[in-house]
Design a protein around this motif. Sequence first.
Motif, PDB file in Angstrom:
ATOM      1  N   LEU A  56      -9.639  29.256  59.601  1.00  0.00           N
ATOM      2  CA  LEU A  56      -9.080  28.113  58.864  1.00  0.00           C
ATOM      3  C   LEU A  56     -10.052  27.632  57.794  1.00  0.00           C
ATOM      4  N   ALA A  59     -10.021  30.150  54.903  1.00  0.00           N
ATOM      5  CA  ALA A  59      -8.791  30.129  54.097  1.00  0.00           C
ATOM      6  C   ALA A  59      -8.690  28.848  53.274  1.00  0.00           C
ATOM      7  N   ILE A  60      -8.945  27.698  53.916  1.00  0.00           N
ATOM      8  CA  ILE A  60      -8.743  26.414  53.224  1.00  0.00           C
ATOM      9  C   ILE A  60      -9.851  26.182  52.189  1.00  0.00           C
ATOM     10  N   MET A  63      -9.338  28.520  49.304  1.00  0.00           N
ATOM     11  CA  MET A  63      -8.303  28.076  48.369  1.00  0.00           C
ATOM     12  C   MET A  63      -8.822  26.937  47.488  1.00  0.00           C
ATOM     13  N   CYS A 129      -2.825  22.246  47.357  1.00  0.00           N
ATOM     14  CA  CYS A 129      -2.280  23.003  48.488  1.00  0.00           C
ATOM     15  C   CYS A 129      -3.334  23.246  49.559  1.00  0.00           C
ATOM     16  N   LEU A 133      -2.602  22.502  53.365  1.00  0.00           N
ATOM     17  CA  LEU A 133      -2.858  23.486  54.436  1.00  0.00           C
ATOM     18  C   LEU A 133      -3.783  22.889  55.490  1.00  0.00           C
ATOM     19  N   LEU A 136      -1.750  20.940  57.837  1.00  0.00           N
ATOM     20  CA  LEU A 136      -1.157  21.795  58.880  1.00  0.00           C
ATOM     21  C   LEU A 136      -2.166  22.063  59.997  1.00  0.00           C
TER      22      LEU A 136
END
Lengths: 155, 59
Positions: A56, A59-60, A63, A129, A133, A136
């Motif tokens: 996580l 990815a976050i 990004m 985004c 994310l 989430l």
Amino acid sequence: MGASRTYSMAAKPQPGARRVPERVRSFKWIPTVVLAWLVPGAGHFYLRRPIHGAILLAAIAGMFLTGLAMNGRMFTPMTGDLFTTIMTYGGYIGDLCSGSLYFVTIALGYEQEILPGAGHDYGTKFIVCAGFLNLLAIVDAYERSSVVVSPEART
Amino acid sequence: MYTPSHLEASLLFALFASTVMGLVGRSNDRERVYYGLYCFGYFLVAIFALAWLMRLGHG
């Protein structure tokens, strides 16, 4: 940690029936959610899921940093017509959801004006985004921490 | 400054988003991998479908 109430899902287990996990409400979710918000993936690290937390985070943060590399812009809340209000407040909330990524970036003096071209616009969307994310991930960490299976039911 | 093409930016977005969605969307590791790939696949389909739609729409 702080188990307050027991929910019995089945009154009396039948012989040979599959054991239904007994659920215990836990207040572990409070530090989990705060950590998950501040640092993407930290909630999962706190719940002893380091691989999930690391994925996580990668990815976050990936990004978010890609958005910064594209010279994306941070939203500032503005009022005006309905579209502007929704766009800027929604974007600002998305930025805030990134937690420390957003705060550190602002503290380091990052500022980007509106520039022509698709690249900057993509960057802005990547940053927003990344925040959503992370939202989430926060919800997932909350779900995993707020209700835990009681130790008796695990056996 | 990093200036990816439209396709590169879309693929990067799809990769990051499907990674997170796969991880939080299912309850065991095998299903997470499948769901992540499933999301990525649908992102790809949507990217190419919308790109062709825009191209055909513009003539």
